[in-house]
Design a protein around this motif. Structure first.
Motif, short mmCIF file in Angstrom:
data_model
loop_
_atom_site.label_atom_id
_atom_site.label_comp_id
_atom_site.label_asym_id
_atom_site.label_seq_id
_atom_site.Cartn_x
_atom_site.Cartn_y
_atom_site.Cartn_z
N TYR A 193 2.61 -9.62 -0.18
CA TYR A 193 1.24 -9.99 -0.49
C TYR A 193 0.55 -10.59 0.73
O TYR A 193 -0.59 -10.24 1.05
CB TYR A 193 1.22 -10.99 -1.66
N GLN A 194 1.24 -11.49 1.41
CA GLN A 194 0.64 -12.14 2.58
C GLN A 194 0.41 -11.13 3.71
O GLN A 194 -0.60 -11.20 4.41
CB GLN A 194 1.53 -13.29 3.07
N LYS A 224 -0.24 -7.93 3.31
CA LYS A 224 -1.41 -7.15 2.89
C LYS A 224 -2.69 -7.93 3.11
O LYS A 224 -3.66 -7.42 3.67
CB LYS A 224 -1.28 -6.77 1.41
N ARG A 225 -2.67 -9.18 2.70
CA ARG A 225 -3.86 -10.02 2.84
C ARG A 225 -4.26 -10.18 4.32
O ARG A 225 -5.43 -10.08 4.67
CB ARG A 225 -3.58 -11.37 2.21
N GLU A 238 7.95 -10.63 -2.76
CA GLU A 238 6.61 -10.34 -3.27
C GLU A 238 5.56 -11.16 -2.51
O GLU A 238 4.51 -10.62 -2.11
CB GLU A 238 6.57 -10.68 -4.76
N LYS A 239 5.83 -12.43 -2.28
CA LYS A 239 4.90 -13.27 -1.54
C LYS A 239 4.73 -12.79 -0.11
O LYS A 239 3.63 -12.78 0.44
CB LYS A 239 5.38 -14.73 -1.55
#
Length: 97
Positions: A57-58, A60-61, A53-54
């Motif tokens: 997320y990273q 995407k960011r 998940e991290k």
């Protein structure tokens, strides 16, 4: 169903790193499925899911930040020429932040 945006043939410097990160997460996700199938402890599975998940997320960011950093100049120029498509694209991508 998500709305399709026109395909733009452009890449940013961060794209290679994002692809590497996502491929690593993809492999990790496959191993989590195996962990579940093998009856591994839920806390171990949750820990690995958190790591994936991290990573996602990273990725995407990084993608969104890079897009904003490198495409803002083009968008401002397009707006100055009366083209609203670039502004709409920014509105669309910021909802994923």
């Amino acid at each position: 169903m998500s709305k399709k945006t026109p395909h733009h043939d452009h890449t940013h410097q961060s794209h290679d790193a994002i692809v590497k990160r996502l491929k690593r997460a993809e492999g990790h996700l496959r191993s989590i499925v195996t962990m579940i199938e093998d009856g591994r402890a839920c806390v171990d599975i949750a820990q690995q899911l958190h790591a994936v998940e991290k990573a996602v997320y990273q990725a995407k960011r990084t993608l969104i930040q890079d897009h904003i950093d490198h495409c803002l100049e083009d968008a401002v120029g397009a707006l100055a020429n009366g083209e609203g498509a670039s502004l709409e694209e920014f509105k669309q991508i910021t909802k994923y932040l």
